[in-house]
Design an enzyme around this catalytic site. Structure first.
Site, PDB file in Angstrom:
ATOM      1  N   ALA B  90       0.821  -1.213   0.000  1.00  0.00           N
ATOM      2  CA  ALA B  90       0.000   0.000   0.000  1.00  0.00           C
ATOM      3  C   ALA B  90       0.853   1.261   0.000  1.00  0.00           C
ATOM      4  O   ALA B  90       2.031   1.232   0.351  1.00  0.00           O
ATOM      5  CB  ALA B  90      -0.896  -0.006   1.244  1.00  0.00           C
ATOM      6  N   SER B 117      -1.921  -2.702  -5.298  1.00  0.00           N
ATOM      7  CA  SER B 117      -2.752  -2.696  -4.094  1.00  0.00           C
ATOM      8  C   SER B 117      -3.998  -1.834  -4.290  1.00  0.00           C
ATOM      9  O   SER B 117      -3.960  -0.790  -4.951  1.00  0.00           O
ATOM     10  CB  SER B 117      -1.948  -2.145  -2.925  1.00  0.00           C
ATOM     11  OG  SER B 117      -2.786  -1.941  -1.796  1.00  0.00           O
ATOM     12  N   TYR B 141      -8.978  -5.246  -1.494  1.00  0.00           N
ATOM     13  CA  TYR B 141      -9.516  -5.288  -0.139  1.00  0.00           C
ATOM     14  C   TYR B 141     -11.017  -5.147  -0.276  1.00  0.00           C
ATOM     15  O   TYR B 141     -11.506  -4.102  -0.718  1.00  0.00           O
ATOM     16  CB  TYR B 141      -8.973  -4.135   0.708  1.00  0.00           C
ATOM     17  CG  TYR B 141      -7.621  -4.390   1.334  1.00  0.00           C
ATOM     18  CD1 TYR B 141      -7.438  -5.423   2.250  1.00  0.00           C
ATOM     19  CD2 TYR B 141      -6.541  -3.580   1.018  1.00  0.00           C
ATOM     20  CE1 TYR B 141      -6.193  -5.653   2.830  1.00  0.00           C
ATOM     21  CE2 TYR B 141      -5.296  -3.803   1.608  1.00  0.00           C
ATOM     22  CZ  TYR B 141      -5.135  -4.846   2.505  1.00  0.00           C
ATOM     23  OH  TYR B 141      -3.905  -5.065   3.076  1.00  0.00           O
ATOM     24  N   THR B 167      -7.207 -10.111  -0.527  1.00  0.00           N
ATOM     25  CA  THR B 167      -6.498 -10.303   0.732  1.00  0.00           C
ATOM     26  C   THR B 167      -7.503 -10.693   1.804  1.00  0.00           C
ATOM     27  O   THR B 167      -8.440  -9.944   2.079  1.00  0.00           O
ATOM     28  CB  THR B 167      -5.754  -9.021   1.136  1.00  0.00           C
ATOM     29  OG1 THR B 167      -4.789  -8.725   0.122  1.00  0.00           O
ATOM     30  CG2 THR B 167      -5.050  -9.198   2.471  1.00  0.00           C
ATOM     31  N   LYS B 239      -5.342 -14.317  -0.985  1.00  0.00           N
ATOM     32  CA  LYS B 239      -4.025 -14.079  -0.399  1.00  0.00           C
ATOM     33  C   LYS B 239      -4.132 -14.053   1.116  1.00  0.00           C
ATOM     34  O   LYS B 239      -4.942 -13.309   1.680  1.00  0.00           O
ATOM     35  CB  LYS B 239      -3.460 -12.747  -0.892  1.00  0.00           C
ATOM     36  CG  LYS B 239      -2.136 -12.339  -0.237  1.00  0.00           C
ATOM     37  CD  LYS B 239      -1.491 -11.165  -0.934  1.00  0.00           C
ATOM     38  CE  LYS B 239      -0.202 -10.739  -0.246  1.00  0.00           C
ATOM     39  NZ  LYS B 239      -0.432 -10.034   1.016  1.00  0.00           N
ATOM     40  N   HIS B 263       1.061 -12.238   5.666  1.00  0.00           N
ATOM     41  CA  HIS B 263       1.041 -10.785   5.517  1.00  0.00           C
ATOM     42  C   HIS B 263       2.366 -10.181   6.002  1.00  0.00           C
ATOM     43  O   HIS B 263       2.387  -9.123   6.627  1.00  0.00           O
ATOM     44  CB  HIS B 263      -0.143 -10.201   6.305  1.00  0.00           C
ATOM     45  CG  HIS B 263      -0.769  -9.001   5.638  1.00  0.00           C
ATOM     46  ND1 HIS B 263      -2.024  -9.012   5.094  1.00  0.00           N
ATOM     47  CD2 HIS B 263      -0.302  -7.748   5.409  1.00  0.00           C
ATOM     48  CE1 HIS B 263      -2.314  -7.827   4.590  1.00  0.00           C
ATOM     49  NE2 HIS B 263      -1.282  -7.040   4.756  1.00  0.00           N
ATOM     50  N   GLY B 317       7.975  -8.507  -1.227  1.00  0.00           N
ATOM     51  CA  GLY B 317       7.407  -7.237  -0.784  1.00  0.00           C
ATOM     52  C   GLY B 317       8.471  -6.253  -0.353  1.00  0.00           C
ATOM     53  O   GLY B 317       8.982  -5.481  -1.149  1.00  0.00           O
TER      54      GLY B 317
END
Lengths: 365, 365, 365, 365
Positions: B90, B117, B141, B167, B239, B263, B317
């Site tokens: 994000a 994202s 999301y 997610t 995810k 995460h 990430g």
């Protein structure tokens, strides 16, 4: 450098209960700090109590519904808002000028069960009669003289304490080297106000063993537990059970609950972590009585793990005392709220909206 | 001391992706750094994600032929040049002034799949319409209001995103103490530009649980996944799967792919490492859908190990975000190239010239 | 600060081979040091090679007779005084002005087998024709052009080298980050004097993989081993075997010996320790050919453990090069003598007066 | 800076035997300190002797009766007040001006068995004839010349020593690198006064092995044990047994007792901890003879663990020598009392009022 005053507001960098430790250190004398933190011997068990939790892994569940969940539980006929109880800790005026009164206030505003120590520095009556009192249990150190113990039991019953927690793992104080090196002594203005006077420590004759011919002469035995069971109207819970053999014996004798505990690592070094002993005790108890877990809780996830492995609730000790030393009742309440919300997060993210849903299957074993 | 400017050339001492970490630190504010690096609680899982890889041992094979090998794979009907994908992260303008646009450029020149994202600081349209755009998936999301989610899905489909990554492990943000201690707040000039406005966080009434009566009220459930499956034309990938039970449920429901992920250790502390969960998830999935692995990848050998244990591809990430912070698109591209060449070396020295040849037998288990 | 000169006398605080490390560091440039010490990636395997030995426990035996014991062994028709051989190490003039000539002298006076590297900085002829030459094997890096390899083989045979050691685990150099960070380059006055000229490194076309389309194009394969077996008159030993599958394949093909090695952790990181791979290789070889162990030897007890787990002899690398850098031939000889006497002590205290008596039963497994 | 004088009073911060270490360090020369502390090689076994105890967990029992308990035991026909014996340590005038005389006094006032070393700096007669003498055993290093050994045996018998402890694990001194680095030599004014003169060390001819052709020529063998058994009127105990094979052999030969020991890690590095070897030795001995445990005892809980795993008593070495160096006889006595009381506490809190009640079931295995 003299200790600082307690905080009157929680600073923004206290976000976990372990953050209270450094603040407490600055607000306690070396002696009080040594008394609070010390464990027996080389403190292997003190550390193990903590480390064992980090080695138990959660599993995590997704997309489950947890709306409307809660942390309530029922124990010995009473409902409690959450399963994080305050362990009995002696002499709390060492840590805050209001001692157990301050702890009780922090407990009350968070609807938290407090177990008051026999060795409190505020009388059990004063704690119970406070305007804002929490639910209370009374921790009993059996006294050499049964009439003294009986008097304590009667007073606790009269004041509405809901259970008796008999500490059974401290026949002697343990070899707490850190405390010895700090030269710890109770300050003269403090005493165990519930007791008639400091009971004389049994002594051994010259050439005799201080342990076998002194301390152990008056140490409580199973017969004393039977006697308490016959005398008390309250549920009787034994605190300090580590061996499955003792758990089984206690169940057969009719005790009402057990607390798996190694006394915070303060009595016998190189015992297993309390959380390591829990599954073997739970297996032999097999649901006959509720089991609580005491020792090493620093996170809501630790509470969750204890419940997953067979506990109905947990007791925390040093964390709330550090919060008490750092910030008085405000600190105690904040520490409990922090732990409780951490627990709720783990429950929500594990698909367990209520405590009874938490099982070993929610861990990665 | 204000953060340094991004590098315009890769210095000779950056030879592994972890070398970007120190350069990134110098180029980010304390808050952005805390946001990037923080994990939940005591960050056990953050560390475990990394350490678990070093405990998995390669085997090594000699004298095998690998000439003409390659790292291509086919996934959901598309061919990708290599299996190292960019995880959704994000608010990338926290890390570089061009945010996701810079990341996309670095991904494009290295033919790398980027998962954008929902909470990007560049619109999904702008990223997709760039002159040099990489292959794209869209991370979703699920929003409290289904019409908002549906709008995002339609926009992603319209712009050529090739899959939806939902997610599912972040019903709430996790207790990220490091972030809290740093007082992290999104700077006022940044926002989640894909969303109509910051959706209001559900609140609990006084005395209610912020978790159970607040956040969880609008948390997505399995029924929301069914709804997405019925609405979307794109493959739907979940995810955040760690539990085999959830993996099985998702497969039965008809999702098209799974990403094993904790995460990055940011939501629930003391979860297993993602790579530890992979084999149990892969066993229950049994080939029904492709599995990707997210969390802890720092070396080409980590990619190899994930593939050997059942993953089709991996997501990285923090490493690419650190490279972004340190050196913009150039850094992102260099980081990916570094990982990819490390992977190729391991493949060549393990006798596996193509990805489909990489099996558990190439590890020392 | 420029490097110090080599010692001309062994100082009294060098009592174990690891004591040479600090002395060598002071006598080498940063680049030479990085080249010597570096491993692949994060150097997990470099460390593991060492640590694995300390986790293997001896057993100890008492009151056994060891008078008249010895450390002699017979291998490929030759008798060697002791089983501690010098591993092939490239470019030894990086470490001492006399390079391999100095090493050979130290080996000769201690009756130690030396394996000369293809990439030596002294010709194989000069080493072999020295007045005081040790027993010699020749390490062969197979060249892209078979005629170059064949010429090396013929020269080695002509000069009395007793075996060919073909390194098979270095199809490419490995990602040695420490070396890269130090910017290592061979100094211009040094070269691989056995080779016609530095063979051109195969290159990949733009957009191709440097690994698959470049380096691996000319990497040796099993067919090259067959070709050497058909051409060479000397025993052929493969160095760099870690996988039992490769060990079995090599035995079936008719090679004469194997060296279990991960190239000192320099090629592929997170391989097991060489000593960890030895038992599985020994099990599949089942006595068909002798096995040597290379990697991590720092103590006579390490030699003993390798022999107990199936090796006939061991190779040491960095320790003798550090001794060479610190004190030239004198250092090499002292290092070998130290290891050998340590081995003899372990043998005497384990009740094993000869090498063939050393078995797994002498370890605490 | 020259060493300080011994303490004449125990300071309040010495509360555990390990607290003597720092005080001893200040009162010993570098050489004496190196001699006392050094182990073989990298001292893995020195550390392991200590660490292994902390990994063995007690169990803890509650509410058992231990009043009137004691630590007495009977061994070879004599009663001892407690099972903590003083291990033979050579050359004690290195550590205190009165040497073994001071140790004996500290032992006597605590009713502690002392094992006097062959290499004492006070004659065995003087130790035995002191006004206040402890119970004594004599440690025998078998001499190359049997008549010298026989003379020692006769003298020990004449002076009332109650057993012979033959050290069998030190055919040579071990590669004690720390000692070597410190350049340890016995000061000229000290010598092994029990022996006629320093016996010549056997030497090897040039080109021969110092180990096989030198030291091992005169090393004792099983035939020497048979000879001692035939000559001595006292119980014969072998010290230094680690292998079950040797334990069995000794029992069959008729020795009267065994001491499981790795010589404090001083002879062969990477042996298991003594306490790790104890259960396997105890299993094969199966009660035929008493077993003692030597190595790593620092706490009363360590004594308890050794007894639970099959030992009848334990020997302590470095702890009492450190106490001797720090505070002479007073220190020795205080160290023993500290260990003994710690043992009594563990016994009381484990529900084992006498030594014979201590079993493996009192550990968490």
């Amino acid at each position: 450098m003299s200790p600082k005053s307690p905080l009157t507001v929680i600073p923004p960098d206290i976000v976990a209960v372990s953050d209270y430790e450094a603040y407490a250190r600055e607000r306690l004398s070396d002696m009080a700090w040594a008394y609070l933190q010390a464990g027996a011997g080389d403190e292997h068990t003190v550390r193990r109590n903590l480390e064992a939790f980090s080695e138990i892994l959660l599993k995590g569940r997704v997309l489950g519904s947890a709306a409307g969940g809660h942390t309530r539980l029922s124990l010995f006929g009473h409902v409690y808002e959450h399963p994080i109880f305050l362990a009995p800790v002696a002499y709390q005026k060492l840590f805050h000028s209001d001692g157990e009164r301050a702890t009780a206030l922090g407990a009350a505003v968070t609807q938290t069960l407090m177990v008051l120590s026999t060795l409190s520095t505020v009388t059990l009556e004063e704690v119970a009669q406070a305007e804002t009192a929490p639910p209370l249990w009374f921790q009993l150190y059996l006294q050499a003289d049964r009439s003294v113990s009986l008097d304590l039991i009667h007073r606790a019953q009269r004041e509405g304490y809901r259970a008796l927690v008999i500490t059974v793992d401290a026949a002697m104080a343990g070899v707490r080297n850190r405390e010895q090196r700090a030269g710890f002594r109770l300050p003269p203005h403090l005493s165990a106000v519930n007791l008639p006077s400091q009971s004389p420590v049994p002594t051994a004759a010259p050439g005799q063993s201080r342990v076998f011919d002194g301390l152990m002469k008056t140490a409580p035995g199973w017969d004393d537990i039977e006697w308490v069971l016959s005398e008390a109207r309250l549920p009787v819970i034994l605190k300090g059970i580590m061996a499955p053999e003792d758990a089984d014996h206690a169940c057969r004798m009719g005790v009402h609950g057990l607390i798996v505990s190694n006394h915070g690592g303060r009595v016998l070094d190189t015992l297993p972590a309390a959380i390591e002993a829990l599954p073997t005790v739970a297996a032999v108890v097999a649901g006959r009585v509720p089991i609580l877990l005491d020792g090493g809780i620093r996170r809501g996830s630790d509470v969750f793990k204890a419940l997953a492995l067979g506990a109905s609730a947990v007791l925390v000790g040093r964390p709330y005392v550090q919060a008490l030393a750092a910030a008085g009742p405000l600190g105690v309440a904040h520490a409990i709220r922090t732990l409780r919300e951490e627990l709720e997060v783990v429950m929500a993210l594990s698909g367990t909206p209520t405590l009874d849903r938490i099982r070993a299957e929610h861990l990665s074993l």
